[in-house]
Scaffold this motif. Structure first.
Motif, PDB file in Angstrom:
ATOM      1  N   THR A 164      -4.279   9.374   1.085  1.00  0.00           N
ATOM      2  CA  THR A 164      -5.210   8.949   2.135  1.00  0.00           C
ATOM      3  C   THR A 164      -4.558   8.131   3.242  1.00  0.00           C
ATOM      4  O   THR A 164      -5.227   7.798   4.215  1.00  0.00           O
ATOM      5  CB  THR A 164      -6.375   8.134   1.528  1.00  0.00           C
ATOM      6  N   ILE A 165      -3.276   7.797   3.083  1.00  0.00           N
ATOM      7  CA  ILE A 165      -2.577   7.030   4.118  1.00  0.00           C
ATOM      8  C   ILE A 165      -1.434   7.865   4.683  1.00  0.00           C
ATOM      9  O   ILE A 165      -0.936   8.784   4.029  1.00  0.00           O
ATOM     10  CB  ILE A 165      -2.046   5.679   3.576  1.00  0.00           C
TER      11      ILE A 165
ATOM     12  N   LEU B  12       5.571   7.491  -1.690  1.00  0.00           N
ATOM     13  CA  LEU B  12       5.606   8.145  -2.987  1.00  0.00           C
ATOM     14  C   LEU B  12       5.602   9.659  -2.849  1.00  0.00           C
ATOM     15  O   LEU B  12       4.878  10.215  -2.030  1.00  0.00           O
ATOM     16  CB  LEU B  12       4.395   7.720  -3.821  1.00  0.00           C
ATOM     17  N   GLY B  13       6.409  10.293  -3.693  1.00  0.00           N
ATOM     18  CA  GLY B  13       6.425  11.742  -3.743  1.00  0.00           C
ATOM     19  C   GLY B  13       5.154  12.275  -4.376  1.00  0.00           C
ATOM     20  O   GLY B  13       4.422  11.544  -5.050  1.00  0.00           O
ATOM     21  N   LYS B  14       4.896  13.564  -4.193  1.00  0.00           N
ATOM     22  CA  LYS B  14       3.641  14.141  -4.673  1.00  0.00           C
ATOM     23  C   LYS B  14       3.517  14.091  -6.189  1.00  0.00           C
ATOM     24  O   LYS B  14       2.412  14.082  -6.717  1.00  0.00           O
ATOM     25  CB  LYS B  14       3.478  15.572  -4.171  1.00  0.00           C
TER      26      LYS B  14
ATOM     27  N   HIS C 124       0.809  -1.221   0.000  1.00  0.00           N
ATOM     28  CA  HIS C 124       0.000   0.000   0.000  1.00  0.00           C
ATOM     29  C   HIS C 124       0.844   1.273   0.000  1.00  0.00           C
ATOM     30  O   HIS C 124       0.412   2.306  -0.496  1.00  0.00           O
ATOM     31  CB  HIS C 124      -0.959  -0.002   1.197  1.00  0.00           C
ATOM     32  N   GLN C 125       2.048   1.220   0.542  1.00  0.00           N
ATOM     33  CA  GLN C 125       2.901   2.414   0.604  1.00  0.00           C
ATOM     34  C   GLN C 125       3.335   2.891  -0.778  1.00  0.00           C
ATOM     35  O   GLN C 125       3.766   4.019  -0.935  1.00  0.00           O
ATOM     36  CB  GLN C 125       4.136   2.132   1.457  1.00  0.00           C
ATOM     37  N   PHE C 126       3.209   2.020  -1.785  1.00  0.00           N
ATOM     38  CA  PHE C 126       3.591   2.374  -3.144  1.00  0.00           C
ATOM     39  C   PHE C 126       2.388   2.423  -4.087  1.00  0.00           C
ATOM     40  O   PHE C 126       2.549   2.287  -5.296  1.00  0.00           O
ATOM     41  CB  PHE C 126       4.639   1.384  -3.665  1.00  0.00           C
TER      42      PHE C 126
END
Length: 154
Positions: A87-88, A93-95, A78-80
């Motif tokens: 939402t997390i 990930l960068g903006k 989920h972090q990628f």
């Protein structure tokens, strides 16, 4: 019922290395896909290396340590996930990253997997919009082999 079934007459096995990986991160999903396709095409040219997933791209980037399912060691990373990054709290990930694909590389030996990885990086990085090429680090929980990407270019 829907066509030919083709299988090798003779098969064999050898010791090899499975699970080298790359994350291709780009400004858009289309750019990330093009970068991943460039990487896969480069890997195909390295004798002894393969990308074991259909089309060479992992359908859902994974991480180890599923906490939801006792029968499964891996779950979606989920972090990628670009669709979750706003939402997390623990997005990696960068903006400006809105597309990311994972590629898994298997090879007959460490020299071959390093060559395939380096060629993949060189070719993916040629795509406009590709911002970051990284790899999953699972703290040694997926195997004893570690490929440090920066060392490929020394």
């Amino acid at each position: 019922m829907s066509g030919d079934f083709i299988i090798e007459e003779n098969i064999g096995i050898i010791d090899a290395i499975a699970g080298g990986n790359l994350f291709i991160e780009a400004n858009t999903q289309k750019q990330a896909l093009k970068g991943a396709q460039n990487a896969i095409n480069a890997i195909k040219k390295v004798p002894g290396a393969i990308t074991p997933f259909p089309g060479g791209i992992v359908a859902s980037g994974s991480k180890i340590g599923s906490q939801k399912y006792s029968f499964m060691n891996a779950t979606t990373n989920h972090q990628f996930c670009p669709t979750l990054k706003d939402t997390i709290n623990d997005s990696k990930l960068g903006k400006d990253i809105n597309g990311i694909y994972e590629i898994v590389i298997n090879a007959k030996d460490m020299e071959t997997i390093k060559k395939a990885t380096k060629e993949a990086i060189l070719n993916a990085s040629k795509v406009e919009g590709v911002q970051i090429i990284s790899a999953g680090n699972y703290g040694g929980k997926l195997g004893k082999y570690h490929i440090h990407l920066e060392e490929l270019f020394e």
